[in-house]
Enzyme design. Sequence first.
Site, mmCIF file in Angstrom:
data_model
loop_
_atom_site.group_PDB
_atom_site.id
_atom_site.type_symbol
_atom_site.label_atom_id
_atom_site.label_comp_id
_atom_site.label_asym_id
_atom_site.label_seq_id
_atom_site.Cartn_x
_atom_site.Cartn_y
_atom_site.Cartn_z
ATOM 1 N N VAL A 77 -8.601 4.074 7.584
ATOM 2 C CA VAL A 77 -7.820 2.976 8.172
ATOM 3 C C VAL A 77 -6.430 3.471 8.575
ATOM 4 O O VAL A 77 -5.928 3.155 9.659
ATOM 5 C CB VAL A 77 -7.684 1.787 7.182
ATOM 6 N N ASP B 103 0.535 11.501 2.790
ATOM 7 C CA ASP B 103 -0.834 11.510 2.271
ATOM 8 C C ASP B 103 -1.033 12.759 1.414
ATOM 9 O O ASP B 103 -0.511 13.821 1.736
ATOM 10 C CB ASP B 103 -1.832 11.520 3.454
ATOM 11 N N THR C 82 -8.724 11.947 -0.156
ATOM 12 C CA THR C 82 -9.911 11.565 0.616
ATOM 13 C C THR C 82 -9.614 11.580 2.111
ATOM 14 O O THR C 82 -10.536 11.511 2.921
ATOM 15 C CB THR C 82 -10.399 10.141 0.240
ATOM 16 N N VAL D 68 1.811 9.755 -3.810
ATOM 17 C CA VAL D 68 2.725 8.616 -4.013
ATOM 18 C C VAL D 68 2.967 8.301 -5.489
ATOM 19 O O VAL D 68 3.844 7.489 -5.812
ATOM 20 C CB VAL D 68 2.246 7.331 -3.284
ATOM 21 N N ALA E 118 -2.068 -2.802 1.296
ATOM 22 C CA ALA E 118 -3.518 -2.869 1.504
ATOM 23 C C ALA E 118 -4.165 -3.248 0.176
ATOM 24 O O ALA E 118 -4.569 -2.388 -0.598
ATOM 25 C CB ALA E 118 -4.040 -1.523 2.010
ATOM 26 N N TYR F 20 -9.690 0.683 -9.998
ATOM 27 C CA TYR F 20 -9.345 0.278 -8.627
ATOM 28 C C TYR F 20 -8.958 -1.209 -8.594
ATOM 29 O O TYR F 20 -7.867 -1.561 -8.148
ATOM 30 C CB TYR F 20 -10.544 0.540 -7.727
ATOM 31 N N TYR G 175 8.722 -7.894 -6.412
ATOM 32 C CA TYR G 175 9.789 -7.264 -5.609
ATOM 33 C C TYR G 175 10.343 -8.264 -4.595
ATOM 34 O O TYR G 175 11.516 -8.229 -4.265
ATOM 35 C CB TYR G 175 9.281 -5.997 -4.906
ATOM 36 N N GLN H 225 12.401 -10.790 -7.027
ATOM 37 C CA GLN H 225 13.540 -10.206 -7.744
ATOM 38 C C GLN H 225 14.487 -9.433 -6.838
ATOM 39 O O GLN H 225 15.691 -9.435 -7.047
ATOM 40 C CB GLN H 225 13.006 -9.289 -8.853
HETATM 41 P P1 NAD Z 1 -9.547 6.317 2.664
HETATM 42 O O1 NAD Z 1 -10.015 6.885 1.367
HETATM 43 O O2 NAD Z 1 -10.134 6.835 3.912
HETATM 44 O O3 NAD Z 1 -7.969 6.417 2.784
HETATM 45 C C1 NAD Z 1 -7.107 6.451 1.673
HETATM 46 C C2 NAD Z 1 -6.030 7.477 1.964
HETATM 47 O O4 NAD Z 1 -5.091 7.501 0.872
HETATM 48 C C3 NAD Z 1 -6.584 8.902 2.076
HETATM 49 O O5 NAD Z 1 -6.039 9.536 3.197
HETATM 50 C C4 NAD Z 1 -6.155 9.582 0.774
HETATM 51 O O6 NAD Z 1 -6.005 10.978 0.911
HETATM 52 C C5 NAD Z 1 -4.840 8.869 0.514
HETATM 53 N N1 NAD Z 1 -4.442 8.876 -0.894
HETATM 54 C C6 NAD Z 1 -5.195 8.596 -1.977
HETATM 55 N N2 NAD Z 1 -4.465 8.681 -3.097
HETATM 56 C C7 NAD Z 1 -3.211 9.048 -2.700
HETATM 57 C C8 NAD Z 1 -2.011 9.317 -3.398
HETATM 58 N N3 NAD Z 1 -1.934 9.215 -4.737
HETATM 59 N N4 NAD Z 1 -0.929 9.692 -2.678
HETATM 60 C C9 NAD Z 1 -0.989 9.800 -1.332
HETATM 61 N N5 NAD Z 1 -2.100 9.547 -0.620
HETATM 62 C C10 NAD Z 1 -3.198 9.168 -1.313
HETATM 63 O O7 NAD Z 1 -9.779 4.731 2.540
HETATM 64 P P2 NAD Z 1 -9.517 3.588 3.610
HETATM 65 O O8 NAD Z 1 -10.789 2.857 3.787
HETATM 66 O O9 NAD Z 1 -8.826 4.114 4.786
HETATM 67 O O10 NAD Z 1 -8.556 2.628 2.777
HETATM 68 C C11 NAD Z 1 -7.168 2.572 3.054
HETATM 69 C C12 NAD Z 1 -6.539 1.534 2.137
HETATM 70 O O11 NAD Z 1 -7.101 0.251 2.404
HETATM 71 C C13 NAD Z 1 -6.738 1.814 0.666
HETATM 72 O O12 NAD Z 1 -5.575 1.468 -0.038
HETATM 73 C C14 NAD Z 1 -7.859 0.869 0.281
HETATM 74 O O13 NAD Z 1 -7.808 0.493 -1.075
HETATM 75 C C15 NAD Z 1 -7.604 -0.305 1.208
HETATM 76 N N6 NAD Z 1 -8.837 -1.045 1.460
HETATM 77 C C16 NAD Z 1 -9.768 -0.537 2.320
HETATM 78 C C17 NAD Z 1 -10.945 -1.232 2.505
HETATM 79 C C18 NAD Z 1 -12.011 -0.734 3.448
HETATM 80 O O14 NAD Z 1 -13.069 -1.352 3.510
HETATM 81 N N7 NAD Z 1 -11.803 0.312 4.205
HETATM 82 C C19 NAD Z 1 -11.169 -2.443 1.831
HETATM 83 C C20 NAD Z 1 -10.189 -2.909 0.962
HETATM 84 C C21 NAD Z 1 -9.018 -2.211 0.797
#
Ligand code: NAD
Length: 332
Positions: A28, A47, A51, A73, A131, A162, A176, A179
């Site tokens: 995303v 990043d 993943t 992060v 997100a 998660y 945040y 406050q």
């Molecule tokens: P994704 O795994 O493709 O992307 C997540 C990104 O975060 C990756 O690039 C990964 O390398 C990075 N990342 C992970 N841990 C990290 C850290 N500690 N520090 C820095 N970077 C870190 O997943 P996505 O589908 O693209 O999801 C993006 C966001 O949207 C996530 O937060 C996920 O929880 C949320 N989300 C996605 C969906 C979906 O269906 N795609 C649904 C609900 C929520």
Amino acid sequence: MAMPPIKFTPRRHEGLPAAVVTGGAGFVGSNLCDRLLAEGYRVICVDNLQTGRKSNIRHLLGNADFTFMEHDVVEPLKLQARGIVRVYNLAGAASPPMYQRDPIHTLRTNVIGAINVLDLAKQTGARIFQASTSEVYGDPEVHPQPENYSGRVNCYGPRACYDEGKRAAETAFFEYRRQHDVDTRVARIFNTYGPRMSPEDGRVVSNFIVQALKGEDITIYGDGSQTRSFCFVDDLVEGIQRLMAADEPPTTPVNLGNPCEFTVVELAQLVLELTGSRSRIVHRPLPQDDPRQRRPNITKARELLHWQPAIALRDGLIRTIEHFVAELAGYA
Ligand code: NAD
Ligand code: UDP
């Protein structure tokens, strides 16, 4: 050992407003980076590539308005950048097999990481997006799920790192705001799919398409009667941008998802039809705490953001299949 602070030196177009996207090399996040650049932002993508993939942002690396920073992060973000007006927190693996590989790091990312990113918004005065996820509803008894449903999450099961991490992050975002007066916007994202999903990701849409294209067995977990509602990534990014553009921050999280609901068996059949694959369907054990049903109530997004998905599953799958065909052939 603590990582050194990130130093961001604005390059050519210093005058442009900047947006920070954590998780910007992910599925995303990389689609969002494209959208923000097209809208005229400088983009700082943060990043740790857990993943996410460099290939998702390779086309942006030569763009003077795009900066990539490899950073986890879980460590504070000390960005020395002028002009940051938007922060998007998407860092965190979204696929169950991926976030369950190192559950404690997942918990740290979703809670401590979110707080670190909130601190950046507090320091810069930027508007910040979180997100969040439909997983905050757990295995829901209320169907479809409205935002005021508190959910049914097992707080010690294998999905809890998660789910509970994202729930705590929502708390942080709203505290945040109360406050520290940070302008926070929280979306609960429902299953989203599309180009730039990793073939190794493990989520159902990417698994089924890759299996179908390779002629491998399609792995349905359980009997496949469980449901999900699949949103194409362009629709989601549109919803995110509308949420960020709204004059007032909504008083609650906002569901973003496609309300058209399918069983996992129906998804498998559609993927087989669209790929013309002769893969067999096989059944594997259903993972613990796998939600039985999921569909967003998007009344709030419709009313507040005038948003609803425009791309039907069949059309979105065709575009996603094209992406995987190119990726498996080595072109994407
Ligand atoms: P994704 O795994 O493709 O992307 C997540 C990104 O975060 C990756 O690039 C990964 O390398 C990075 N990342 C992970 N841990 C990290 C850290 N500690 N520090 C820095 N970077 C870190 O997943 P996505 O589908 O693209 O999801 C993006 C966001 O949207 C996530 O937060 C996920 O929880 C949320 N989300 C996605 C969906 C979906 O269906 N795609 C649904 C609900 C929520
Ligand atoms: N699933 C499946 N086969 C797979 C991957 C997933 O049947 O190869 C099922 C999974 O058990 C769940 C649904 O598909 O019921 C959606 O799984 P996904 O991991 O994509 O997302 P989530 O469970 O987080 O909604």
